[in-house]
Write an enzyme that holds these catalytic residues in place. Sequence first.
Site, PDB file in Angstrom:
ATOM      1  N   ASP A  17       0.861  -1.179   0.000  1.00  0.00           N
ATOM      2  CA  ASP A  17       0.000   0.000   0.000  1.00  0.00           C
ATOM      3  C   ASP A  17       0.896   1.227   0.000  1.00  0.00           C
ATOM      4  OD1 ASP A  17      -2.393   1.583   0.334  1.00  0.00           O
ATOM      5  OD2 ASP A  17      -1.889   1.830   2.434  1.00  0.00           O
ATOM      6  N   SER A  18       0.276   2.377  -0.249  1.00  0.00           N
ATOM      7  CA  SER A  18       1.032   3.633  -0.226  1.00  0.00           C
ATOM      8  C   SER A  18       1.453   4.007   1.192  1.00  0.00           C
ATOM      9  CB  SER A  18       0.174   4.758  -0.817  1.00  0.00           C
ATOM     10  OG  SER A  18      -1.036   4.864  -0.095  1.00  0.00           O
ATOM     11  N   TYR A  49      -0.683   8.439  -2.557  1.00  0.00           N
ATOM     12  CA  TYR A  49      -0.745   8.127  -3.984  1.00  0.00           C
ATOM     13  C   TYR A  49      -1.931   8.819  -4.656  1.00  0.00           C
ATOM     14  CZ  TYR A  49       2.650   4.204  -3.794  1.00  0.00           C
ATOM     15  OH  TYR A  49       3.778   3.434  -3.665  1.00  0.00           O
ATOM     16  N   GLY A  50      -2.948   9.159  -3.858  1.00  0.00           N
ATOM     17  CA  GLY A  50      -4.219   9.641  -4.410  1.00  0.00           C
ATOM     18  C   GLY A  50      -4.131  10.865  -5.281  1.00  0.00           C
ATOM     19  N   CYS A  80      -4.244  -1.080  -2.073  1.00  0.00           N
ATOM     20  CA  CYS A  80      -4.336   0.374  -2.236  1.00  0.00           C
ATOM     21  C   CYS A  80      -5.309   0.607  -3.378  1.00  0.00           C
ATOM     22  CB  CYS A  80      -2.961   0.935  -2.571  1.00  0.00           C
ATOM     23  SG  CYS A  80      -2.950   2.672  -3.089  1.00  0.00           S
ATOM     24  N   ASN A  81      -6.365   1.367  -3.123  1.00  0.00           N
ATOM     25  CA  ASN A  81      -7.366   1.599  -4.161  1.00  0.00           C
ATOM     26  C   ASN A  81      -6.787   2.356  -5.344  1.00  0.00           C
ATOM     27  OD1 ASN A  81     -10.436   0.933  -3.320  1.00  0.00           O
ATOM     28  ND2 ASN A  81      -9.206   1.315  -1.506  1.00  0.00           N
ATOM     29  N   THR A  82      -5.942   3.359  -5.078  1.00  0.00           N
ATOM     30  CA  THR A  82      -5.376   4.166  -6.157  1.00  0.00           C
ATOM     31  C   THR A  82      -4.456   3.325  -7.033  1.00  0.00           C
ATOM     32  OG1 THR A  82      -5.467   6.071  -4.666  1.00  0.00           O
ATOM     33  CG2 THR A  82      -4.196   6.329  -6.675  1.00  0.00           C
ATOM     34  N   GLU A 159      -5.259   8.544  10.513  1.00  0.00           N
ATOM     35  CA  GLU A 159      -3.860   8.372  10.926  1.00  0.00           C
ATOM     36  C   GLU A 159      -3.553   9.119  12.218  1.00  0.00           C
ATOM     37  OE1 GLU A 159      -0.963   8.737   7.832  1.00  0.00           O
ATOM     38  OE2 GLU A 159      -2.046   7.381   6.503  1.00  0.00           O
ATOM     39  N   CYS A 191     -11.422   3.371   0.060  1.00  0.00           N
ATOM     40  CA  CYS A 191     -10.054   3.695   0.470  1.00  0.00           C
ATOM     41  C   CYS A 191      -9.759   2.801   1.659  1.00  0.00           C
ATOM     42  CB  CYS A 191      -9.934   5.169   0.858  1.00  0.00           C
ATOM     43  SG  CYS A 191      -8.354   5.588   1.653  1.00  0.00           S
ATOM     44  N   THR A 192      -8.555   2.262   1.728  1.00  0.00           N
ATOM     45  CA  THR A 192      -8.270   1.251   2.759  1.00  0.00           C
ATOM     46  C   THR A 192      -8.271   1.813   4.178  1.00  0.00           C
ATOM     47  OG1 THR A 192      -5.921   1.537   2.222  1.00  0.00           O
ATOM     48  CG2 THR A 192      -7.058  -0.382   1.279  1.00  0.00           C
ATOM     49  N   HIS A 193      -8.222   3.135   4.329  1.00  0.00           N
ATOM     50  CA  HIS A 193      -8.342   3.721   5.672  1.00  0.00           C
ATOM     51  C   HIS A 193      -9.793   3.691   6.167  1.00  0.00           C
ATOM     52  CE1 HIS A 193      -4.406   5.459   4.735  1.00  0.00           C
ATOM     53  NE2 HIS A 193      -4.292   5.871   5.986  1.00  0.00           N
TER      54      HIS A 193
END
Length: 276
Positions: A17-18, A49-50, A80-82, A159, A191-193
């Site tokens: 992931d980013s 990355y977005g 990572c979705n992006t 975060e 988004c993974t968050h």
Amino acid sequence: MNQSFEKEKYAPIGVFDSGVGGLTVAREIMRQLPQERIIYFGDTARVPYGSKSRETIVRYSRQIIHFLESKGVKAIVVACNTASAFALEALRPEMKMPIIGVVKPGAKVAAEITNNGRIGVIGTEGTVGSHIYTEMIHRHNPRASVLGKACPLFVPLVEEGWLKDPVTIEVAKRYLAYFQESDIDTLILGCTHYPLLRSMIGEIMGGKVSLVNPAYETAQGLKRLLAQHGISNDGKEEKEPMYQFYVSDAAEKFKNFANSILPCEIEEAQLIHIEE
């Protein structure tokens, strides 16, 4: 069964992931595939990355995949979705092993469970702007209406650990008002968050809207993929370590965040210079 095949079965899964968001995907793999080993890489030096270009994301993803390949992984999860939106299809032809992203599994489930055909997607500017979820949903449900909304403030709030803070609730209400006026019955946490905000988002959207967590669906998809290739770990051969973590920057901060959400304690995240 030949020896190399047998050896491959016990090799780890590469997950990248980013940054730290992909840990929600790693968490689901740990829960659903407890016999599988994981090598995780978080590109914390180059996050986010977005907001970056497709070319940059493809280049970063290629470097990370080469690193994971050097660690002897048997499959790769683009958590990572992006990167799933911009790099997955570009890099798939270069791959010798199975690879799965987080977009397709979530899109498929959303297309299947919607009743009124109106689906919302929240994610980074890159993911929403790429229209990748719309494209994937339409493969399964061509008549679906897909509405996207970028929610860039969610990542720093997660975060910061402000998962139930009044500030985060206020921000979420502002973002999600867009969907409350549009009669969606399904919302993808793109988004993974965002799975870490799931309960709060669910409360704001109400019980009539189904939330789709691509992290959960990706772990399910990975389980099917490994079985299809005959490389699921049967747990007969115990190898250490089960989980390894690598980052490109801020190892201590990464470790602290990981330990706040993972079902196991991680002792260290190793710092590597991914561009070398």
